[in-house]
Scaffold this motif. Structure first.
Motif, mmCIF file in Angstrom:
data_model
loop_
_atom_site.group_PDB
_atom_site.id
_atom_site.type_symbol
_atom_site.label_atom_id
_atom_site.label_comp_id
_atom_site.label_asym_id
_atom_site.label_seq_id
_atom_site.Cartn_x
_atom_site.Cartn_y
_atom_site.Cartn_z
ATOM 1 N N ALA A 92 32.545 59.569 57.696
ATOM 2 C CA ALA A 92 32.830 60.850 58.333
ATOM 3 C C ALA A 92 32.536 60.750 59.814
ATOM 4 C CB ALA A 92 31.996 61.972 57.708
ATOM 5 N N SER A 93 33.306 61.472 60.611
ATOM 6 C CA SER A 93 33.082 61.488 62.052
ATOM 7 C C SER A 93 33.395 62.874 62.600
ATOM 8 C CB SER A 93 33.954 60.444 62.750
ATOM 9 O OG SER A 93 33.642 60.352 64.127
ATOM 10 N N ILE A 94 32.591 63.303 63.557
ATOM 11 C CA ILE A 94 32.727 64.611 64.203
ATOM 12 C C ILE A 94 33.144 64.384 65.652
ATOM 13 C CG2 ILE A 94 31.398 66.596 65.040
ATOM 14 C CD1 ILE A 94 29.717 66.330 62.468
ATOM 15 N N PRO A 151 44.660 72.112 64.795
ATOM 16 C CA PRO A 151 43.943 71.494 63.668
ATOM 17 C C PRO A 151 43.845 69.979 63.811
ATOM 18 C CG PRO A 151 45.690 72.969 62.903
ATOM 19 C CD PRO A 151 45.918 72.753 64.362
ATOM 20 N N LEU A 152 42.756 69.452 63.331
ATOM 21 C CA LEU A 152 42.629 67.999 63.199
ATOM 22 C C LEU A 152 43.562 67.511 62.090
ATOM 23 C CD1 LEU A 152 38.802 67.181 63.283
ATOM 24 C CD2 LEU A 152 40.535 66.285 64.828
ATOM 25 N N GLY A 167 35.091 69.759 64.648
ATOM 26 C CA GLY A 167 35.915 69.247 63.560
ATOM 27 C C GLY A 167 35.346 67.974 62.981
ATOM 28 N N LEU A 168 35.854 67.606 61.808
ATOM 29 C CA LEU A 168 35.351 66.415 61.122
ATOM 30 C C LEU A 168 36.510 65.728 60.415
ATOM 31 C CD1 LEU A 168 32.149 65.996 59.038
ATOM 32 C CD2 LEU A 168 34.335 65.582 57.897
ATOM 33 N N THR A 206 41.912 53.609 48.598
ATOM 34 C CA THR A 206 41.594 54.887 49.219
ATOM 35 C C THR A 206 41.558 55.981 48.163
ATOM 36 O OG1 THR A 206 42.627 54.211 51.291
ATOM 37 C CG2 THR A 206 42.334 56.577 50.935
ATOM 38 N N VAL A 207 40.486 56.748 48.161
ATOM 39 C CA VAL A 207 40.357 57.877 47.249
ATOM 40 C C VAL A 207 40.874 59.149 47.913
ATOM 41 C CG1 VAL A 207 38.701 59.321 46.009
ATOM 42 C CG2 VAL A 207 38.413 56.835 46.035
ATOM 43 N N ARG A 208 40.546 59.297 49.188
ATOM 44 C CA ARG A 208 40.949 60.517 49.873
ATOM 45 C C ARG A 208 40.790 60.370 51.375
ATOM 46 N NH1 ARG A 208 37.844 66.382 49.772
ATOM 47 N NH2 ARG A 208 39.538 67.611 50.676
ATOM 48 N N THR A 209 41.725 60.944 52.128
ATOM 49 C CA THR A 209 41.539 61.174 53.555
ATOM 50 C C THR A 209 41.742 62.650 53.808
ATOM 51 O OG1 THR A 209 43.858 60.754 54.136
ATOM 52 C CG2 THR A 209 42.355 58.865 54.164
ATOM 53 N N ALA A 210 40.968 63.209 54.721
ATOM 54 C CA ALA A 210 41.057 64.646 54.974
ATOM 55 C C ALA A 210 40.516 64.940 56.356
ATOM 56 C CB ALA A 210 40.277 65.425 53.917
ATOM 57 N N SER A 211 40.840 66.105 56.848
ATOM 58 C CA SER A 211 40.293 66.549 58.128
ATOM 59 C C SER A 211 39.982 68.026 58.049
ATOM 60 C CB SER A 211 41.279 66.270 59.260
ATOM 61 O OG SER A 211 42.511 66.935 59.035
ATOM 62 N N PHE A 212 39.024 68.461 58.848
ATOM 63 C CA PHE A 212 38.529 69.825 58.822
ATOM 64 C C PHE A 212 38.301 70.278 60.265
ATOM 65 C CE2 PHE A 212 37.270 67.508 55.123
ATOM 66 C CZ PHE A 212 37.335 68.393 54.051
#
Length: 574
Positions: free
Chosen positions: A357-359, A93-94, A66-67, A77-83
């Protein structure tokens, strides 16, 4: 392990923290008007823009669980998200609220805190560090080390995450005159954490929280990894096997919980908090409630002091951050490698956009391609330039010069192996068993076949650049292009030093010492040169900094191996 030899990135760093040799080169980015991104708190399963498409493909092809992603501009802040997943087995889910270990990106927090202390008149950057901390276990035979040298990785000290070794007499020994070379040094930032504690009067973890995090509204972030910060952390992963190189689609195992408070890299954060941090840097040290560091302090923070090619061919190093040029823009960048997390940050000072970004895994790579692509998209003028192409994710099984390596290789004892090419794919065949190869850089490969999985497969070239040798662990082979000696005398006592050693450390794990061509090699990749007795230095790098010492010799075999101050114990294997 923390060494610079190119092969280290292919083997030891592939399964350990090893953040330096894996810093990826930057790509050129176009920067212009900010693209329109909506804040999206959870992008799982979504594919609504080119960045999302790329991240989903990136996670799949890089075998990452995940990331988490944070994007910012000068306004906020423009965007925060997780994948992907916080738990692979449960398929949980993250979410963007989860804390990730950002690793060596923490060094920029340390640098900004020290620059605050300088603004307050409490710190002289050119003062010898031993005048502040006279108890440090270091030897400075090549010259005085200042705070500036530590901030820029030019102190001459070796790399380690153990400032204090178990042996009270152990000292970190300089390898070059301060200021002469860039040599990434985690122990230098460990020292700077102690310096913050001394000057601020509080533990460095508390000082950073009060001086940086709280003023920026980074309420979810901490500078220590322990049970008190365990909540909201996702499960994280590392290679299932710790004693061998990791292929791209190798098996993963859930990592144990880490306890860590070292200033070299113990900050925990969320993408939202990192967006707040990046906004402050984009505004050159100004937060929502005033300056975090003075204008002069920020200028020192973001100044190029020394070339740092490990980050990219054009990069230099500032204070706790790399300074680079992509196109015409000045970029600040860094990566962070932890036992089971990998992070990247890119801040376009001229374009006014930034990405983090971080994994939640450590497999030997950092998500540089993700942050670079995000910065390109955010800083892109859609009307004038046309669509931006997503970065290429290399297929490590495709080897353009596969024909260079083909042929039969013979050992001095007459054993033969063959390297075959099918188009641009390579395999090593021995005893009738095929071992497909993956490229890891240069003339180094790893096998996805079980019979050659324990060590990297390294090829050597002749003076006319033709491939002439093949090495695997203690095995050595040559072909018709090889013209050198075929017998190598072994100095007395070396054979007994070979073996398998293991540390009770998330950072070091295991080391296998083998004997090849009359010389000791660490993990079959790093040559060791004897300094005297049972003390060696890691050779093969531009600056031979790291020391390896064998101790507690029993019946000719050491029971302890000390690598740059870290203890490993001998394990007898079948």
């Amino acid at each position: 392990m923390y060494f610079r030899c190119a092969i280290v990135a292919l083997n030891v760093f592939n399964r350990l923290m090893g953040r330096r040799a894996l810093l990826l080169a930057g790509m050129q980015v176009a920067a212009g008007a900010t693209a329109a991104y909506a804040i999206d708190d959870n992008a799982n399963g979504r594919s609504h823009d080119p960045l999302d498409d790329f991240i989903h493909r990136y996670l799949r092809e890089m075998n990452a669980p995940g990331l988490t992603l944070g994007l910012a501009n000068r306004s906020g802040t423009v965007r925060t998200a997780s994948f992907g997943f916080a738990d692979l087995e449960a398929k949980t889910p993250l979410t963007p609220e989860m804390r990730f270990q950002i690793g060596s990106i923490s060094k920029s927090f340390v640098a900004l805190t020290l620059l605050q202390l300088r603004d307050e008149g409490k710190l002289d950057l050119d003062q010898p560090i031993l005048e502040y901390l006279p108890w440090l276990p270091i030897e400075t035979g090549y010259g005085v080390i200042t705070v500036h040298h530590l901030l820029t990785h030019t102190s001459g000290l070796p790399d380690s995450l153990n400032l204090f070794a178990s042996d009270p007499s152990w000292r970190h020994v300089q390898g070059f005159k301060p200021g002469e070379h860039f040599y990434y040094c985690n122990v230098g930032f460990s020292i700077l954490g102690h310096l913050i504690s001394k000057l601020d009067g509080r533990p460095w973890t508390q000082a950073i929280r009060e001086r940086i995090m709280t003023p920026l509204g980074m309420t979810a972030s901490r500078a220590i990894i322990d049970d008190t910060t365990r909540s909201r952390r996702p499960s994280s992963y590392k290679p299932f096997y710790e004693d061998r190189p990791y292929p791209r689609q190798g098996r993963l195992a859930e990592a144990e919980d880490l306890v860590f408070d070292d200033a070299a890299g113990s900050v925990l954060s969320t993408p939202g908090d990192m967006a707040r941090y990046m906004r402050m840097i984009l505004n050159r040290g100004t937060g929502p409630n005033g300056r975090i560091v003075s204008e002069d302090g920020f200028a020192r923070f973001s100044k190029s002091y020394i070339k740092a090619p490990e980050f990219s061919p054009t990069a230099s190093y500032g204070y706790g951050i790399a300074v680079d040029k992509l196109g015409e823009h000045t970029i600040l960048r860094h990566t962070g490698g932890m036992d089971s997390f990998a992070s990247a940050i890119m801040i376009d000072l001229d374009g006014g956009v930034a990405a983090f970004a971080s994994i939640n895994a450590m497999q030997g790579f950092r998500p540089n391609a993700v942050v670079e692509y995000a910065v390109r998209l955010m800083g892109f003028d859609w009307q004038q330039k046309g669509p931006q192409k997503a970065p290429v994710i290399p297929d490590v099984s495709v080897i353009d010069n596969a024909a260079d390596y083909t042929g039969v290789y013979t050992s001095p004892a007459g054993r033969q192996v063959e390297v075959k090419a099918t188009g641009k794919r390579l395999e090593l065949v021995a005893g009738g068993i095929s071992n497909p190869l993956e490229a890891t850089g240069g003339d180094a490969f790893v096998s996805t076949g079980a019979s050659y999985a324990m060590f990297p497969i390294l090829f050597g070239r002749s003076s006319d650049k033709r491939v002439a040798e093949l090495s695997y662990g203690s095995e050595w082979y040559f072909n018709e292009h090889y013209a050198g000696p075929k017998e190598f005398p072994t100095p007395p006592g070396l054979e007994g030093l070979t073996g398998y050693y293991r540390a009770d450390s998330a950072w070091v794990g295991t080391v296998q010492i083998v004997l090849r061509k009359g010389q000791l090699w660490m993990d079959g990749a790093e040559p060791l040169e004897r300094e005297g007795g049972n003390l060696f230095r890691v050779a093969g790098a531009p600056v031979a900094m790291e020391r390896v010492e064998f101790g507690r010799i029993v019946d000719g075999r050491p029971r302890i191996l000390k690598v740059s101050g870290v203890d490993l114990w001998r394990i007898e294997r079948d």
